[in-house]
Write a protein that holds these residues in place. Structure first.
Motif, PDB file in Angstrom:
ATOM      1  N   SER A   1      89.573 -49.333 128.275  1.00  0.00           N
ATOM      2  CA  SER A   1      88.927 -50.352 127.104  1.00  0.00           C
ATOM      3  C   SER A   1      88.276 -49.627 126.220  1.00  0.00           C
ATOM      4  O   SER A   1      87.267 -50.439 125.609  1.00  0.00           O
ATOM      5  CB  SER A   1      88.335 -51.517 128.037  1.00  0.00           C
ATOM      6  OG  SER A   1      87.457 -51.227 128.793  1.00  0.00           O
ATOM      7  N   VAL A   2      88.176 -48.159 126.321  1.00  0.00           N
ATOM      8  CA  VAL A   2      87.436 -47.361 125.280  1.00  0.00           C
ATOM      9  C   VAL A   2      88.947 -46.648 124.487  1.00  0.00           C
ATOM     10  O   VAL A   2      89.405 -46.345 125.282  1.00  0.00           O
ATOM     11  CB  VAL A   2      86.367 -46.879 125.652  1.00  0.00           C
ATOM     12  CG1 VAL A   2      85.260 -47.819 125.924  1.00  0.00           C
ATOM     13  CG2 VAL A   2      86.697 -45.909 126.837  1.00  0.00           C
ATOM     14  N   ASP A   3      88.180 -46.075 123.339  1.00  0.00           N
ATOM     15  CA  ASP A   3      89.374 -45.018 122.832  1.00  0.00           C
ATOM     16  C   ASP A   3      89.472 -43.671 123.181  1.00  0.00           C
ATOM     17  O   ASP A   3      89.792 -42.832 122.440  1.00  0.00           O
ATOM     18  CB  ASP A   3      89.192 -45.603 121.210  1.00  0.00           C
ATOM     19  CG  ASP A   3      88.106 -45.015 120.763  1.00  0.00           C
ATOM     20  OD1 ASP A   3      86.895 -44.363 121.391  1.00  0.00           O
ATOM     21  OD2 ASP A   3      87.794 -45.078 119.402  1.00  0.00           O
ATOM     22  N   GLY A   4      88.679 -43.398 124.327  1.00  0.00           N
ATOM     23  CA  GLY A   4      88.504 -41.919 124.455  1.00  0.00           C
ATOM     24  C   GLY A   4      87.397 -41.583 125.327  1.00  0.00           C
ATOM     25  O   GLY A   4      86.572 -42.333 125.810  1.00  0.00           O
ATOM     26  N   ILE A   5      87.124 -40.334 125.725  1.00  0.00           N
ATOM     27  CA  ILE A   5      85.983 -40.058 126.335  1.00  0.00           C
ATOM     28  C   ILE A   5      85.052 -39.254 125.481  1.00  0.00           C
ATOM     29  O   ILE A   5      85.393 -38.678 124.347  1.00  0.00           O
ATOM     30  CB  ILE A   5      86.605 -38.828 127.173  1.00  0.00           C
ATOM     31  CG1 ILE A   5      87.416 -39.074 128.389  1.00  0.00           C
ATOM     32  CG2 ILE A   5      85.079 -38.208 127.808  1.00  0.00           C
ATOM     33  CD1 ILE A   5      88.066 -38.039 129.308  1.00  0.00           C
ATOM     34  N   TYR A   6      83.940 -40.027 125.576  1.00  0.00           N
ATOM     35  CA  TYR A   6      82.798 -39.759 124.731  1.00  0.00           C
ATOM     36  C   TYR A   6      81.812 -38.754 125.428  1.00  0.00           C
ATOM     37  O   TYR A   6      81.343 -38.717 126.582  1.00  0.00           O
ATOM     38  CB  TYR A   6      81.966 -41.066 124.415  1.00  0.00           C
ATOM     39  CG  TYR A   6      82.504 -41.775 123.189  1.00  0.00           C
ATOM     40  CD1 TYR A   6      82.282 -41.620 121.783  1.00  0.00           C
ATOM     41  CD2 TYR A   6      83.816 -42.371 123.695  1.00  0.00           C
ATOM     42  CE1 TYR A   6      83.071 -42.410 120.916  1.00  0.00           C
ATOM     43  CE2 TYR A   6      84.595 -43.015 122.694  1.00  0.00           C
ATOM     44  CZ  TYR A   6      83.906 -42.978 121.395  1.00  0.00           C
ATOM     45  OH  TYR A   6      84.740 -43.818 120.403  1.00  0.00           O
ATOM     46  N   SER A   7      80.974 -37.978 124.636  1.00  0.00           N
ATOM     47  CA  SER A   7      79.985 -37.095 125.194  1.00  0.00           C
ATOM     48  C   SER A   7      78.950 -37.765 125.957  1.00  0.00           C
ATOM     49  O   SER A   7      78.352 -37.421 127.055  1.00  0.00           O
ATOM     50  CB  SER A   7      79.283 -36.211 124.036  1.00  0.00           C
ATOM     51  OG  SER A   7      78.804 -37.021 123.025  1.00  0.00           O
ATOM     52  N   ARG A   8      78.459 -39.062 125.687  1.00  0.00           N
ATOM     53  CA  ARG A   8      77.558 -39.862 126.240  1.00  0.00           C
ATOM     54  C   ARG A   8      77.959 -41.201 125.928  1.00  0.00           C
ATOM     55  O   ARG A   8      79.032 -41.654 125.488  1.00  0.00           O
ATOM     56  CB  ARG A   8      76.283 -39.754 125.497  1.00  0.00           C
ATOM     57  CG  ARG A   8      75.505 -38.631 125.528  1.00  0.00           C
ATOM     58  CD  ARG A   8      74.461 -38.409 124.800  1.00  0.00           C
ATOM     59  NE  ARG A   8      73.965 -37.027 124.485  1.00  0.00           N
ATOM     60  CZ  ARG A   8      73.331 -36.315 125.458  1.00  0.00           C
ATOM     61  NH1 ARG A   8      72.954 -36.808 126.567  1.00  0.00           N
ATOM     62  NH2 ARG A   8      73.141 -34.919 124.996  1.00  0.00           N
TER      63      ARG A   8
END
Ligand code: UTP
Length: 240
Positions: free
Chosen positions: A141-148
């Motif tokens: 349910s998010v649009d990818g991997i984030y740094s934080r």
């Protein structure tokens, strides 16, 4: 035929039982299974969290909460099986070995969780390893991997591509209590990294996106792969 394992987040398929997206996902998965040997590991979603919350209120230990979460993931998988009808293998696999045995029959193979202290992402990673999948797709349910965590840190940036080592670094900072909600659990990240399985983390709130990205029509989400190796496109483009 390409072999694709999907980790279909419960938060995507079952935000709650009433707001399920089974009817949007079933046709997409049916089309994909015409082009790929497909296995889908279904997550627990809002219902799993509610059951786990109730179990904790009753004083259950974490492993018992996990077992309850696992039951809900398997129920969710059974519901997806009902939505897929003849396009699915008629039994929810109990473990990755059983799922591999059901693959290769042009039917979508379904499974849920297996064992405490992990999430269905780890199950999907082991299944991808065991079945020698060409790619593992994590629909979340998010649009990818984030740094934080982008919800708490405005300086967080989304990775379009990342290495296996970068993945291990980001996944290592997540929690593991029952019902926890990180993009990818550390067990999954370790399995993916040790076998260099290409991983695509994609926004699952838009069911058709996976077809476009696997066919190379669109770039979206985060792709984790070995340097210089691009697993995409893997499939033909779907009809408009
Ligand atoms: P998931 O965490 O895999 O579903 O399982 P989810 O959180 O709904 O998926 P996302 O967030 O959309 O990606 C729900 C719970 O079931 C237990 C854990 O407690 C987990 O948090 N579980 C699941 C296990 O203990 N072992 C498993 O193999 C799978």
């Amino acid at each position: 035929m390409a072999r694709v394992v999907i980790s279909l987040g419960g938060s995507v398929l079952f935000p709650s039982l009433e707001t399920h997206t089974l009817l949007s996902y079933a046709p997409v998965l049916k089309r994909l299974s015409g082009q790929a040997d497909l296995a889908v590991v279904v997550g627990g979603g809002g219902e799993a969290r509610r059951y786990i919350h109730a179990a904790r209120e009753c004083g259950a230990d974490e492993a018992s909460c996990d077992e309850i979460g696992i039951l809900v993931t398997r129920l969710n998988a059974a519901l997806l099986l009902a939505a897929l009808g003849d396009s699915a293998y008629p039994k929810v696999a109990r473990d990755p070995g059983e799922a591999v045995a059901y693959m290769g029959r042009q039917k979508v193979v379904l499974m849920g969780g297996v064992t405490p202290a992990q999430t269905t992402d780890a199950v999907a990673a082991v299944l991808a390893e065991l079945s020698r999948a060409d790619i593992l797709v994590n629909l979340t349910s998010v649009d990818g991997i984030y740094s934080r965590d982008p919800k708490t840190d405005p300086s967080a940036r989304r990775f379009d591509r990342m290495s296996f080592d970068e993945l291990l670094g980001v996944a290592g900072s997540g929690g593991l209590e029952a019902g926890s909600n990180t993009v990818l659990d550390i067990v999954a990240a370790k399995v993916i990294s040790r076998s260099r399985i290409p991983l695509l983390v994609l926004d699952g709130r838009e069911p058709r996106l996976i077809e476009d990205v696997l066919a190379g029509k669109k770039r979206a989400g985060t792709l984790v792969s070995a340097p210089g190796k691009d697993p995409l496109p893997l499939l033909r483009a779907a009809p408009p």
